[in-house]
Scaffold this active site. Structure first.
Site, PDB file in Angstrom:
ATOM      1  N   GLU A  55      -6.286   1.324  12.191  1.00 32.04           N
ATOM      2  CA  GLU A  55      -5.391  -0.005  12.275  1.00 32.04           C
ATOM      3  C   GLU A  55      -6.453  -0.911  12.771  1.00 32.04           C
ATOM      4  O   GLU A  55      -6.825  -0.712  13.924  1.00 32.04           O
ATOM      5  CB  GLU A  55      -4.244   0.432  12.918  1.00 32.04           C
ATOM      6  CG  GLU A  55      -3.113   0.919  12.329  1.00 32.04           C
ATOM      7  CD  GLU A  55      -1.764   1.242  13.255  1.00 32.04           C
ATOM      8  OE1 GLU A  55      -0.466   1.218  12.671  1.00 32.04           O
ATOM      9  OE2 GLU A  55      -1.881   1.180  14.512  1.00 32.04           O
ATOM     10  N   ASN A 101       2.581   3.592  15.227  1.00 34.09           N
ATOM     11  CA  ASN A 101       3.393   4.047  16.331  1.00 34.09           C
ATOM     12  C   ASN A 101       4.740   3.413  16.509  1.00 34.09           C
ATOM     13  O   ASN A 101       5.762   4.087  16.927  1.00 34.09           O
ATOM     14  CB  ASN A 101       2.709   4.083  17.599  1.00 34.09           C
ATOM     15  CG  ASN A 101       1.386   4.853  17.727  1.00 34.09           C
ATOM     16  OD1 ASN A 101       1.387   5.787  17.087  1.00 34.09           O
ATOM     17  ND2 ASN A 101       0.338   4.604  18.452  1.00 34.09           N
ATOM     18  N   SER A 151      -4.287   2.152  22.032  1.00 32.95           N
ATOM     19  CA  SER A 151      -2.942   2.480  21.233  1.00 32.95           C
ATOM     20  C   SER A 151      -1.940   1.712  21.340  1.00 32.95           C
ATOM     21  O   SER A 151      -0.791   1.660  20.639  1.00 32.95           O
ATOM     22  CB  SER A 151      -3.009   4.035  21.188  1.00 32.95           C
ATOM     23  OG  SER A 151      -2.628   4.285  22.506  1.00 32.95           O
ATOM     24  N   HIS A 190      -7.894   0.929  15.955  1.00 35.52           N
ATOM     25  CA  HIS A 190      -7.103   1.870  16.469  1.00 35.52           C
ATOM     26  C   HIS A 190      -7.298   3.082  15.560  1.00 35.52           C
ATOM     27  O   HIS A 190      -6.727   3.305  14.471  1.00 35.52           O
ATOM     28  CB  HIS A 190      -5.673   1.502  16.375  1.00 35.52           C
ATOM     29  CG  HIS A 190      -4.914   2.332  17.013  1.00 35.52           C
ATOM     30  ND1 HIS A 190      -3.455   2.697  16.569  1.00 35.52           N
ATOM     31  CD2 HIS A 190      -4.979   3.488  17.805  1.00 35.52           C
ATOM     32  CE1 HIS A 190      -2.973   3.648  17.135  1.00 35.52           C
ATOM     33  NE2 HIS A 190      -3.683   4.199  18.066  1.00 35.52           N
ATOM     34  N   VAL A 204     -11.809   3.624  26.995  1.00 34.57           N
ATOM     35  CA  VAL A 204     -11.450   3.955  28.237  1.00 34.57           C
ATOM     36  C   VAL A 204     -10.094   4.024  28.471  1.00 34.57           C
ATOM     37  O   VAL A 204      -9.283   3.886  27.469  1.00 34.57           O
ATOM     38  CB  VAL A 204     -12.227   3.080  29.236  1.00 34.57           C
ATOM     39  CG1 VAL A 204     -13.926   2.846  28.901  1.00 34.57           C
ATOM     40  CG2 VAL A 204     -11.349   1.634  29.326  1.00 34.57           C
ATOM     41  N   VAL A 205      -9.602   4.489  29.770  1.00 32.79           N
ATOM     42  CA  VAL A 205      -8.414   4.744  30.151  1.00 32.79           C
ATOM     43  C   VAL A 205      -7.404   3.557  29.519  1.00 32.79           C
ATOM     44  O   VAL A 205      -7.768   2.356  29.522  1.00 32.79           O
ATOM     45  CB  VAL A 205      -8.102   5.179  31.364  1.00 32.79           C
ATOM     46  CG1 VAL A 205      -8.406   6.302  31.743  1.00 32.79           C
ATOM     47  CG2 VAL A 205      -8.943   3.980  32.364  1.00 32.79           C
ATOM     48  N   LYS A 208      -9.540  -2.231  31.059  1.00 31.45           N
ATOM     49  CA  LYS A 208     -10.116  -2.532  29.838  1.00 31.45           C
ATOM     50  C   LYS A 208     -10.551  -4.051  30.058  1.00 31.45           C
ATOM     51  O   LYS A 208     -11.889  -4.119  29.469  1.00 31.45           O
ATOM     52  CB  LYS A 208      -9.296  -2.510  28.907  1.00 31.45           C
ATOM     53  CG  LYS A 208      -8.702  -0.940  28.660  1.00 31.45           C
ATOM     54  CD  LYS A 208      -8.041  -1.010  26.930  1.00 31.45           C
ATOM     55  CE  LYS A 208      -7.526   0.551  26.699  1.00 31.45           C
ATOM     56  NZ  LYS A 208      -8.438   1.322  25.881  1.00 31.45           N
ATOM     57  N   ASP A 251     -20.248   6.287  29.812  1.00 31.11           N
ATOM     58  CA  ASP A 251     -19.153   6.770  30.672  1.00 31.11           C
ATOM     59  C   ASP A 251     -19.649   6.443  31.975  1.00 31.11           C
ATOM     60  O   ASP A 251     -20.696   6.233  32.338  1.00 31.11           O
ATOM     61  CB  ASP A 251     -18.714   8.188  30.220  1.00 31.11           C
ATOM     62  CG  ASP A 251     -17.272   8.205  30.637  1.00 31.11           C
ATOM     63  OD1 ASP A 251     -16.838   7.978  31.695  1.00 31.11           O
ATOM     64  OD2 ASP A 251     -16.209   8.704  29.823  1.00 31.11           O
TER      65      ASP A 251
HETATM   66  P1  NAI Z   1      -9.352   9.818  27.889  1.00 25.89           P
HETATM   67  O1  NAI Z   1      -8.761   9.862  29.396  1.00 25.89           O
HETATM   68  O2  NAI Z   1      -9.602  11.413  27.347  1.00 25.89           O
HETATM   69  O3  NAI Z   1     -11.154   9.302  28.176  1.00 25.89           O
HETATM   70  C1  NAI Z   1     -11.243   8.131  28.806  1.00 25.89           C
HETATM   71  C2  NAI Z   1     -12.951   8.156  29.306  1.00 25.89           C
HETATM   72  O4  NAI Z   1     -12.807   6.807  29.791  1.00 25.89           O
HETATM   73  C3  NAI Z   1     -12.884   9.187  30.349  1.00 25.89           C
HETATM   74  O5  NAI Z   1     -13.975   9.983  29.874  1.00 25.89           O
HETATM   75  C4  NAI Z   1     -13.253   8.179  31.601  1.00 25.89           C
HETATM   76  O6  NAI Z   1     -14.271   8.634  32.375  1.00 25.89           O
HETATM   77  C5  NAI Z   1     -13.879   6.786  30.755  1.00 25.89           C
HETATM   78  N1  NAI Z   1     -13.902   5.673  31.538  1.00 25.89           N
HETATM   79  C6  NAI Z   1     -12.961   5.216  32.220  1.00 25.89           C
HETATM   80  N2  NAI Z   1     -13.253   4.075  32.870  1.00 25.89           N
HETATM   81  C7  NAI Z   1     -14.283   3.862  32.631  1.00 25.89           C
HETATM   82  C8  NAI Z   1     -15.407   2.923  32.524  1.00 25.89           C
HETATM   83  N3  NAI Z   1     -15.052   1.722  33.275  1.00 25.89           N
HETATM   84  N4  NAI Z   1     -16.486   2.789  31.879  1.00 25.89           N
HETATM   85  C9  NAI Z   1     -16.764   3.801  31.106  1.00 25.89           C
HETATM   86  N5  NAI Z   1     -15.818   5.055  31.025  1.00 25.89           N
HETATM   87  C10 NAI Z   1     -14.741   5.065  31.403  1.00 25.89           C
HETATM   88  O7  NAI Z   1      -8.752   8.843  26.996  1.00 25.89           O
HETATM   89  P2  NAI Z   1      -8.501   8.894  25.358  1.00 25.89           P
HETATM   90  O8  NAI Z   1      -7.376   9.764  25.271  1.00 25.89           O
HETATM   91  O9  NAI Z   1      -9.821   9.384  24.945  1.00 25.89           O
HETATM   92  O10 NAI Z   1      -7.980   7.392  25.402  1.00 25.89           O
HETATM   93  C11 NAI Z   1      -8.880   6.475  25.534  1.00 25.89           C
HETATM   94  C12 NAI Z   1      -8.456   5.410  24.574  1.00 25.89           C
HETATM   95  O11 NAI Z   1      -8.059   5.691  23.242  1.00 25.89           O
HETATM   96  C13 NAI Z   1      -6.964   4.774  25.115  1.00 25.89           C
HETATM   97  O12 NAI Z   1      -7.047   3.353  25.058  1.00 25.89           O
HETATM   98  C14 NAI Z   1      -5.942   5.630  24.606  1.00 25.89           C
HETATM   99  O13 NAI Z   1      -4.937   4.770  24.439  1.00 25.89           O
HETATM  100  C15 NAI Z   1      -6.542   5.340  23.036  1.00 25.89           C
HETATM  101  N6  NAI Z   1      -5.998   6.088  22.105  1.00 25.89           N
HETATM  102  C16 NAI Z   1      -5.863   7.624  22.414  1.00 25.89           C
HETATM  103  C17 NAI Z   1      -5.247   8.385  21.572  1.00 25.89           C
HETATM  104  C18 NAI Z   1      -5.062   9.634  21.856  1.00 25.89           C
HETATM  105  O14 NAI Z   1      -4.347  10.564  21.155  1.00 25.89           O
HETATM  106  N7  NAI Z   1      -5.576  10.241  22.971  1.00 25.89           N
HETATM  107  C19 NAI Z   1      -5.156   7.841  20.161  1.00 25.89           C
HETATM  108  C20 NAI Z   1      -5.550   6.583  19.845  1.00 25.89           C
HETATM  109  C21 NAI Z   1      -5.931   5.840  20.879  1.00 25.89           C
END
Ligand code: NAI
Length: 731
Positions: free
Chosen positions: A481, A519, A448, A469, A419-420, A426, A362
């Site tokens: 998925e 979804n 997602s 996914h 990541v975000v 990405k 991270d």
């Molecule tokens: P989150 O916001 O909790 O975590 C994202 C993390 O990525 C943060 O810790 C951030 O510091 C880190 N980050 C950002 N830019 C970075 C970089 N350049 N290098 C390394 N780390 C970096 O987000 P979340 O919810 O975990 O989502 C992550 C991915 O998973 C997204 O693509 C989201 O669409 C997908 N997703 C999320 C679900 C959910 O229910 N939250 C379900 C399924 C998929």
């Protein structure tokens, strides 16, 4: 069958169960016939003083009855005679004139457990793969080879009910503690030690002595427990409690545990001691069990659950590619996750849980600490539930290496980006990553909603990139998925597919399109809930209707879980991709503007209080906040179900026509494993088939008139419905 007296002393014989051509032992036609054949010999062999039953399969005793035998029964009479013939074999086995000892290392489930219960004693290994239980309820059945009759007599009524009604599986230590296993021996040299144990205790066993621990009567043991189980009043208290527990959990949608309760109760006059039953008493009890088993075996619910079982078995054998396409794949030995947020932390935990050394990257130490913390919380819960030991937790946590750079990435076999959710971020992260990993490394994104193909477009090696996914929470949701982008190659699809299975998940392959499968299907479901709310239906009414239908939670609660802001974002993506039918309900914008984001900030459609915001409360102020006047009863529960569930069927028909998934089975599995769609209904399209496609079509057409064009049946559904053809080919 072998005379082993030369090694173990006079009179020691060993029977080995070893199903040819299979990895595990199952009680199928061949095994049962073989058993029948060997019984006369066992009955008249005067040289045997003690007989041990061992398995020729490492890590497996008998995994259960062959479910195909049950599936083939078309009438309850057939099912009853199947059960009766199994019971008769085990009765003869139980009646052998010398002690028999089941030597159990590995899975001893269902029919396997019933066979072990028919032995005089049961010795278990302390290995982590040794498990014993009667999981029949999971398939909508009850034990049908004497399990309902013998288990309570061995471990007491309360423990037996707990095991049969939940289908739980016990490790050796637990089985020993509850008196189910008569001895617990170390895994090293287990078989020989167990046979020696049998020889040393043969006389005691013959004399009918109980060698294991006394059962925990009443679930607690001691004089109170004895009173509970040995008096009619005490027993009726146990049954009453069990029944209300079952009804609370299943809402009456699963008949098997109730039938099991009835069977145990009706054979209950015979309960109260740990003695074995013989003669007519045993006959009567067994006959009652067989009747219960037979009734369930041909029920709709059991058929649906068995079908899902076979679907998951099919996935185990599949490779994620169209039929006939094979590629060589390697197991993933080391992995990495980029992003230590909600999902990244969860994915790293899952990898570590499956003993895969994992790098977690991270941007800041603070973010990494959060990721490690969320992983360790999941492990701690497992320790609390005695699923793993403290030592195992420390070992597993030690497999996650938090890093701020790409150190160690060169060696990993697979990386998941989490990541975000922003395309530019990405793409940049993936481009950097490409330079840091080995040539054969698979790269996946947990996106997602973003296009996998678009991410691929900036990569030098797009072939090795796919979507992976996971669903939130990762450790609990079984579905993944696997998203095939335009340039994803077979090797990668099959590699990711296989890896999902390595992680204990159920993968389905989905084409790269907005919302993927799950979804996309959920979008109209959630959106319709917002329409209902705007019409004055209360939050509780909506959720109750869908929970009664069988969903694990209603759409309002689901919205709070996902986050109202996130759900809103997704709904706009869906609208942009699919047009008017997915236009967000007018109430959605208002919902977001209230800044009540759901469970994460303690306020959404419900209020969340207490530790980890676990206490959910209704909030009457939500209606005035949204400018709605609640009108309880304005829409019937049936209409609520139709308005939320039928559009999912409609959308699924489109997904099939567009080749988003290859088969209606994928829709059923995806919805059950990804959203908790009620398994007893067999999945979304199995449910559609139970209604009949003509009926679904008619209902949708009526809803167009009543509620609007968003219900317009898709071409694919019109085609099916007009000919009243099912989604699934009738067998
Ligand atoms: P989150 O916001 O909790 O975590 C994202 C993390 O990525 C943060 O810790 C951030 O510091 C880190 N980050 C950002 N830019 C970075 C970089 N350049 N290098 C390394 N780390 C970096 O987000 P979340 O919810 O975990 O989502 C992550 C991915 O998973 C997204 O693509 C989201 O669409 C997908 N997703 C999320 C679900 C959910 O229910 N939250 C379900 C399924 C998929």
């Amino acid at each position: 069958l072998a005379d082993r007296s030369a090694e173990f002393g006079p009179g020691v014989w060993v029977m080995t169960i070893n199903k040819t051509g299979e990895k595990v032992n199952k009680l199928g036609r061949v095994a049962l016939d073989g058993f029948k054949e060997v019984l006369p010999e066992l009955e008249k062999n005067k040289a045997i003083e003690v007989l041990c039953v061992v398995s020729g399969k490492p890590g497996n005793f008998i995994a259960g009855a062959d479910i195909d035998l049950i599936r083939q029964c078309t009438t309850s009479q057939e099912a009853e005679s199947l059960s009766r013939s199994g019971q008769k074999l085990l009765n003869r086995w139980e009646d052998l004139p010398y002690p028999t000892v089941a030597v159990v290392d590995g899975a001893c489930l269902g029919g396997g457990c019933e066979m072990a219960l028919g032995c005089t004693a049961l010795v278990m290994s302390n290995s982590s793969s040794a498990r014993i239980g009667l999981p029949e309820v999971m398939l909508g059945l009850i034990p049908g080879m004497g399990g309902c009759v013998r288990l309570p007599r061995k471990v007491g009524l309360a423990t037996a009910l707990d095991m049969i009604l939940t289908g739980k599986q016990l490790r050796g230590e637990q089985a020993f503690k509850l008196g189910l296993a008569d001895a617990l021996l170390p895994q090293e040299e287990f078989e020989a030690a167990a046979i020696r144990w049998a020889r040393n205790n043969a006389n005691a066993l013959k004399a009918g002595k109980r060698l294991g621990k006394e059962p925990k009567l009443g679930g607690m043991g001691g004089p109170v427990g004895t009173l509970m189980e040995k008096t009619p009043i005490g027993r009726s208290v146990i049954f009453k409690k069990a029944r209300s527990g079952v009804l609370g959990k299943t809402r009456g949608q699963y008949p098997a545990p109730i039938e099991a309760l009835d069977v145990l109760m009706e054979t209950g006059s015979l309960l109260g001691s740990s003695d074995r039953l013989r003669g007519t008493e045993r006959e009567e009890a067994m006959a009652r069990e067989a009747k219960g088993f037979a009734k369930l075996a041909v029920s709709e619910v059991s058929r649906n659950l068995i079908r899902i079982f076979f679907l998951t078995e099919k996935v185990k054998k599949a490779n994620g590619l169209p039929e006939g396409r094979e590629v060589a794949i390697r197991a993933v030995e080391t992995g990495a996750v980029i992003g230590a947020g909600i999902m990244g932390g969860g994915i790293a935990q899952l990898f570590a849980d499956k003993k895969i050394p994992t790098r977690m990257k991270d941007l800041t130490n603070q973010a990494l600490a959060l990721g490690v913390d969320s992983a360790s919380r999941i492990f701690k819960r497992q320790v609390k539930r005695r699923k793993i030991t403290d030592r195992e937790m420390i070992q597993k946590l030690g497999l996650i290496t938090p890093v701020l750079d790409h150190s160690g990435f060169r060696q990993v076999n697979l990386v998941v980006e989490a990541v975000v959710e922003r395309m530019d971020v990405k793409q940049k992260v993936l481009q950097e990553l490409e330079e840091q990993v080995g040539e054969k490394c698979i790269v996946a994104s947990n996106t997602s909603s973003l296009s996998v193909t678009e991410m691929q477009s900036v990569l030098k090696h797009p072939g090795r990139f796919a979507g992976m996914h996971f669903f939130n929470p990762v450790h609990r949701m079984p579905l993944v998925e696997v998203i095939r982008g335009e340039k994803t190659d077979d090797q990668t699809v099959a590699g990711v597919f296989q890896f999902c299975k390595q992680l204990g998940k159920t993968p389905i392959v989905v084409r790269d399109a907005p919302g993927f499968l799950v979804n996309r299907l959920l979008a109209p479901y959630m959106n319709e809930a917002a329409y209902l709310l705007a019409e004055g239906v209360t939050v509780d009414e909506i959720d109750q209707a869908l929970v009664e239908f069988g969903m694990p939670m209603g759409p309002m609660e689901l919205m709070d879980e996902v986050g109202i802001d996130v759900a809103d974002k997704v709904s706009h993506i869906m609208h942009a991709a699919f047009g008017e039918r997915m236009a967000p309900a007018p109430l959605s914008a208002k919902l977001v503007s209230t800044s009540r984001y759901g469970k994460k900030n303690g306020k959404g459609l419900y209020l969340y209080e207490g530790k980890e915001r676990k206490e959910k409360k209704s909030d009457p102020s939500i209606y005035s906040l949204l400018g709605i006047s609640p009108k309880p009863g304005v829409v019937t529960a049936e209409e609520m179900v139709d308005r939320t569930v039928l559009p999912m069927i409609n959308e699924a028909a489109r997904c099939l026509a567009e080749g988003i998934v290859a088969h209606p089975d994928d829709v059923d599995l995806g919805m059950i494993m990804g959203t908790g769609f009620p398994p007893f209904r067999g999945g979304l399209l199995r449910y559609a088939d139970s209604l009949g496609s003509r009926k679904v079509l008619e209902k949708l057409r009526k809803l167009v008139g009543k509620c609007g064009k968003r219900f317009e049946p898709s071409d694919a559904l019109v085609k099916l419905g007009e000919e009243n053809r099912p989604f699934h080919n009738p067998k």
